[in-house]
Design an enzyme around this catalytic site. Structure first.
Site, PDB file in Angstrom:
ATOM      1  N   GLU A 168       0.812  -1.221   0.000  1.00  0.00           N
ATOM      2  CA  GLU A 168       0.000   0.000   0.000  1.00  0.00           C
ATOM      3  C   GLU A 168       0.847   1.274   0.000  1.00  0.00           C
ATOM      4  OE1 GLU A 168      -2.884  -0.347   3.162  1.00  0.00           O
ATOM      5  OE2 GLU A 168      -3.875  -2.051   2.216  1.00  0.00           O
ATOM      6  N   GLU A 370      -5.128  -8.686   0.016  1.00  0.00           N
ATOM      7  CA  GLU A 370      -5.807  -8.417   1.292  1.00  0.00           C
ATOM      8  C   GLU A 370      -7.280  -8.201   1.004  1.00  0.00           C
ATOM      9  OE1 GLU A 370      -4.540  -5.229   3.899  1.00  0.00           O
ATOM     10  OE2 GLU A 370      -2.425  -5.716   3.568  1.00  0.00           O
TER      11      GLU A 370
HETATM   12  O1  IFM Z   1      -4.139  -3.231   9.009  1.00  0.00           O
HETATM   13  C1  IFM Z   1      -4.184  -2.815   7.694  1.00  0.00           C
HETATM   14  C2  IFM Z   1      -2.984  -3.261   6.908  1.00  0.00           C
HETATM   15  O2  IFM Z   1      -1.786  -2.898   7.528  1.00  0.00           O
HETATM   16  C3  IFM Z   1      -3.007  -2.668   5.516  1.00  0.00           C
HETATM   17  N1  IFM Z   1      -4.288  -2.878   4.884  1.00  0.00           N
HETATM   18  C4  IFM Z   1      -5.477  -2.587   5.631  1.00  0.00           C
HETATM   19  C5  IFM Z   1      -5.418  -3.301   6.959  1.00  0.00           C
HETATM   20  C6  IFM Z   1      -6.727  -3.101   7.753  1.00  0.00           C
HETATM   21  O3  IFM Z   1      -6.952  -1.769   8.086  1.00  0.00           O
END
Ligand code: IFM
Length: 469
Positions: A168, A370
């Site tokens: 990210e 994710e």
């Molecule tokens: O916890 C985070 C992660 O570090 C990056 N993506 C989103 C997750 C949930 O908020």
């Protein structure tokens, strides 16, 4: 969806996503240096939910053998975590043997449990001493990251097959430099984009270091490298004006196309750079940068998906801090919200973005790196066996997303797998343990003890059969 897409390909993989700073704990052990989360925790623990700061992790640093087994029992064949820069290297940029040894043990235990470790190099965790030297705005730090990546490739190159440069990369520019939510709490659009640019160079240098290490036999021949971003499929209101469509173009350009162009073409989107320039935002370019960025092409991509972006033309061109504004939020009347997180739940977004990638970046292979739902304290209802009753919300959330993924694959998307975020509850930045994501509970009141939730059996069955029941 009129036809239900409920079968995923046999070679589709299931796994977990996590990160070093959110799980390891041991924040001052094994030679780990301070990172920016430790800096902020030390400065103001009250900024973290229930005063649970960066030291917490979820104790995976000591329980990893058990945790990998747990992932395996959920039917997961892979899991992504990150190496912490602040643990692997000392302040002179030299390998910290204790840190290296920890990661060797961590990865070996994953393999022993039958879980392939995917390794990411950076997850919002800038070492504090490098932040003091300018962070991602400094070329010295960009070079230091390339050196860190090369050191990791040399150390783990024979062990690890799946590498990622960043998780990210859009988030730090936004949260730390633009929206002022995370330390150092800035509202400076120019600096935010300079940071975004610095990260893009760092990514590209790391990919180049990977290619060189692979050519030299330091990295195994079957290894691949990628980048992971949280992409937000953009939408606007019905019957949009030209100005609404312009808001979509720039939101998409900064958050999505910037990274997609970088990893597929080794360039940044010219229309976005032109608009930034027109608005007085200059990227800190130097001669040869184009050649550096050209090295940023990857082998595949990670797509973190949580929510779409709903935008419209902004009411004003600048905000209260004098920052340029290209779009403002549009509240879709039909939006279903996860109130705990303030994020819209829109499973179709994963399909829409998958089809955009299939159209605009047809050669790009990717996986959902994710996805997940974090609910405040998991509403804390338990069944007679003491398991958290999360099936009524966690199962439909995952099921709906998987069905849209299955449909996208049936229609030609090159999606190879699915990693669920925080499959075992973990620490989540300043929200700490407020929102729980896991199929497995972590009991903070009882020494981080793990307990499967109601949803665990469901995901294990789906991962085993590839049928989305
Ligand atoms: O916890 C985070 C992660 O570090 C990056 N993506 C989103 C997750 C949930 O908020």
């Amino acid at each position: 969806m009129s036809v239900v897409h409920d079968k995923l390909p046999d070679d589709f993989f299931f796994g977990a996503a996590l990160s070093g700073p959110q799980t390891e704990g041991m924040w001052q052990r094994m030679g780990k240096l301070e990172n920016l989360w430790d800096t902020w925790s030390n400065l103001d623990l009250g900024a973290f939910h229930n005063r649970v700061g960066s030291y917490a992790g979820n104790d995976m640093g000591t329980r990893f053998a058990e945790d990998w087994q747990t992932f395996a029992s959920l039917g997961f064949t892979s899991a992504r975590t990150s190496i912490q820069w602040s643990r692997l290297l000392d302040a002179d940029g030299k390998l910290n043997p204790e840190g290296a040894e920890f990661y060797h043990r961590l990865f070996a235990a994953a393999r022993e449990a039958g879980v392939e470790p995917f390794v990411n190099l950076y997850h919002f965790d800038m070492p504090a001493y490098l932040f003091r030297r300018g962070g991602w705005e400094s070329r010295e730090v960009v070079e230091a990251y390339a050196h860190y990546a090369a050191t990791a490739f040399a150390e783990f190159g024979q062990e690890i097959e799946h590498w990622f440069t960043f998780n990210e990369p859009i988030v730090e520019p936004e949260q730390r430099y633009e929206h002022g939510n995370w330390y150092p709490f800035l509202h400076d659009y120019q600096r935010a984009r300079s940071v975004q640019y610095g990260i893009s160079l760092a990514h590209s240098l790391a990919v180049n270091a990977f290619r060189e290490a692979q050519a030299a036999g330091v990295v195994r021949p079957d290894a691949r490298i990628g980048l992971i971003n949280c992409f937000t499929p953009p939408y606007t209101r019905e019957n949009p004006s030209d100005a609404d469509l312009e808001a979509v173009r720039m939101t998409d350009g900064i958050c999505n196309r910037w990274w997609l162009d970088l990893v597929t073409c080794g360039t940044l989107p010219t229309d976005v750079i032109e608009t930034l320039t027109e608005r007085g935002i200059e990227l800190p370019t130097r001669p040869w940068d184009e050649q550096i960025l050209a090295q940023g092409k990857v082998d595949w991509l990670g797509f973190n998906y949580y929510h779409p972006a709903r935008v419209q033309a902004p009411a004003s061109d600048v905000d209260e801090y004098g920052q340029p504004v290209f779009a403002q939020e549009y509240t879709w009347p039909d939006a279903v919200m996860n109130e705990s997180r303030g994020w819209e739940i829109y499973p179709q977004g994963i399909y829409d973005f998958a089809m955009t990638m299939a159209r605009d970046y047809p050669d790009l292979e990717w996986f959902v790196s994710e996805n997940g739902i974090g609910i405040e304290e998991d509403r804390a209802e338990r069944d007679e066996q003491g398991r958290i009753c999360d099936a009524t919300y966690r199962v439909p959330f995952v099921r709906d997303h998987l069905r849209w993924i299955a449909r996208a694959i049936d229609e030609g998307a090159k999606c190879r797998g699915y990693h669920y975020w925080g499959a075992i509850d973990c620490w989540s930045w300043n929200n700490a343990y407020k929102n729980r994501y896991g199929f497995v509970e972590v009991d903070l009141a009882h020494d981080y003890v793990r307990r499967p939730k109601e949803s665990a059996a469901w995901i294990a069955e789906v991962a085993r059969t590839h049928r989305i029941s």
